[in-house]
Design a protein around this motif. Structure first.
Motif, short mmCIF file in Angstrom:
data_model
loop_
_atom_site.label_atom_id
_atom_site.label_comp_id
_atom_site.label_asym_id
_atom_site.label_seq_id
_atom_site.Cartn_x
_atom_site.Cartn_y
_atom_site.Cartn_z
N SER A 66 0.83 -1.20 0.00
CA SER A 66 0.00 0.00 0.00
C SER A 66 0.87 1.26 0.00
N ILE A 67 1.93 1.23 0.76
CA ILE A 67 2.84 2.38 0.80
C ILE A 67 3.44 2.63 -0.58
N LYS A 68 3.90 1.58 -1.24
CA LYS A 68 4.46 1.73 -2.59
C LYS A 68 3.41 2.24 -3.57
N LEU A 69 2.19 1.76 -3.44
CA LEU A 69 1.09 2.21 -4.29
C LEU A 69 0.88 3.71 -4.13
N LEU A 70 0.81 4.17 -2.90
CA LEU A 70 0.62 5.59 -2.64
C LEU A 70 1.79 6.41 -3.19
N GLU A 71 2.99 5.94 -2.96
CA GLU A 71 4.16 6.68 -3.45
C GLU A 71 4.20 6.74 -4.98
N ARG A 72 3.75 5.68 -5.64
CA ARG A 72 3.68 5.70 -7.12
C ARG A 72 2.71 6.77 -7.60
N HIS A 73 1.76 7.12 -6.76
CA HIS A 73 0.78 8.15 -7.12
C HIS A 73 1.12 9.49 -6.48
N HIS A 74 2.39 9.65 -6.08
CA HIS A 74 2.95 10.91 -5.61
C HIS A 74 2.47 11.36 -4.23
N PHE A 75 1.89 10.44 -3.45
CA PHE A 75 1.61 10.76 -2.05
C PHE A 75 2.94 10.82 -1.32
N GLU A 76 3.02 11.72 -0.35
CA GLU A 76 4.24 11.89 0.44
C GLU A 76 3.89 11.88 1.93
N ILE A 77 4.87 11.48 2.73
CA ILE A 77 4.70 11.54 4.18
C ILE A 77 4.34 12.98 4.57
N ASP A 78 3.35 13.12 5.45
CA ASP A 78 2.87 14.45 5.85
C ASP A 78 2.92 14.54 7.39
N HIS A 79 4.03 15.04 7.91
CA HIS A 79 4.22 15.13 9.35
C HIS A 79 3.25 16.12 10.00
N ALA A 80 2.99 17.23 9.34
CA ALA A 80 2.08 18.23 9.91
C ALA A 80 0.67 17.68 10.03
N LEU A 81 0.22 16.97 9.01
CA LEU A 81 -1.12 16.37 9.06
C LEU A 81 -1.18 15.31 10.16
N ARG A 82 -0.13 14.53 10.28
CA ARG A 82 -0.09 13.51 11.34
C ARG A 82 -0.25 14.16 12.72
N GLU A 83 0.47 15.24 12.95
CA GLU A 83 0.36 15.94 14.24
C GLU A 83 -1.07 16.41 14.47
N GLU A 84 -1.69 16.92 13.43
CA GLU A 84 -3.08 17.39 13.54
C GLU A 84 -4.03 16.23 13.86
N LEU A 85 -3.88 15.13 13.13
CA LEU A 85 -4.78 13.99 13.31
C LEU A 85 -4.56 13.29 14.65
N GLU A 86 -3.32 13.29 15.13
CA GLU A 86 -3.03 12.63 16.40
C GLU A 86 -3.71 13.31 17.59
N LYS A 87 -4.16 14.54 17.42
CA LYS A 87 -4.87 15.22 18.49
C LYS A 87 -6.22 14.57 18.75
N GLU A 88 -6.76 13.89 17.73
CA GLU A 88 -8.08 13.28 17.86
C GLU A 88 -8.06 11.75 17.81
N ASP A 89 -7.07 11.15 17.17
CA ASP A 89 -7.05 9.71 16.98
C ASP A 89 -5.70 9.11 17.35
N ASP A 90 -5.73 7.85 17.70
CA ASP A 90 -4.51 7.10 17.95
C ASP A 90 -4.02 6.56 16.61
N LEU A 91 -2.89 7.02 16.16
CA LEU A 91 -2.34 6.62 14.87
C LEU A 91 -1.20 5.61 15.02
N THR A 92 -1.15 4.93 16.15
CA THR A 92 -0.11 3.93 16.39
C THR A 92 -0.14 2.90 15.26
N GLY A 93 1.01 2.65 14.67
CA GLY A 93 1.12 1.66 13.60
C GLY A 93 0.69 2.16 12.23
N LEU A 94 0.36 3.45 12.13
CA LEU A 94 -0.06 4.01 10.86
C LEU A 94 0.92 5.09 10.41
#
Length: 183
Positions: free
Chosen positions: A146-174
């Motif tokens: 899945s990670i390779k699939l996303l990267e082939r479609h130009h998705f990139e790691i988004d640290h700022a979004l992760r910080e935002e989402l972690e305020k509401e959800d547990d993203l352990t393992g994601l």
């Protein structure tokens, strides 16, 4: 802010597949998909164990579509109406123009390039018709395909979004990936 209207439902087409709205008649196929241990391996959810549970899930999907809160497509081959997988735009945040993409395939269809083909169709709808500014994806950190699939479609790691989402959800393992709307 996005103004969403999913009526009529946007049926999408790729070279080999049709992406259509979920129907109650999909209950057995959805039950098979959501109970498959290979499919659920990287998904943080309880397996669907009965057709009745699958039917309830479909009703929930249909309600979300009717309320303009999410889009969920059944992926079928053009040659048959057989469900091969699903793909969705959900966790839509109209204020920021963001949605999350999610997808799953029946294990019999792994490795056949299906998601490689249908993800661009959903991305195009997201940016051109829904006017999203960002599409997020939260693959399991061990789901290399899945990670390779996303990267082939130009998705990139988004640290700022992760910080935002972690305020509401547990993203352990994601991991948190995103794709910004092209300029």
């Amino acid at each position: 802010m996005l103004v969403l209207n999913f009526n009529p439902f946007p049926t999408l087409v790729s070279e080999r597949f049709i992406l259509r709205a979920p129907a109650l008649s999909d209950d057995e196929a959805i039950a098979a998909l959501r109970s498959d241990p290979r499919v659920n391996q990287f998904l943080n959810r309880a397996a669907t164990t009965t057709v009745a549970e699958a039917r309830q899930f479909i009703e929930k999907l249909q309600a979300g579509i009717a309320a303009n809160k999410s889009l969920y497509w059944i992926i079928t081959g053009k040659e048959s109406n057989q469900l091969v997988g699903t793909i969705c735009c959900w966790n839509i945040v109209p204020e920021s123009g963001r949605a999350e993409i999610g997808y799953e395939l029946r294990s019999a269809f792994f490795g056949k390039g299906i998601m490689q083909e249908v993800i661009p169709v959903v991305i195009k709808l997201g940016f051109e018709q829904l006017h999203l500014q960002k599409i997020a994806a939260l693959p399991a950190d061990k789901n290399e395909k899945s990670i390779k699939l996303l990267e082939r479609h130009h998705f990139e790691i988004d640290h700022a979004l992760r910080e935002e989402l972690e305020k509401e959800d547990d993203l352990t393992g994601l991991l948190c990936y995103s794709l910004a709307r092209p300029a």
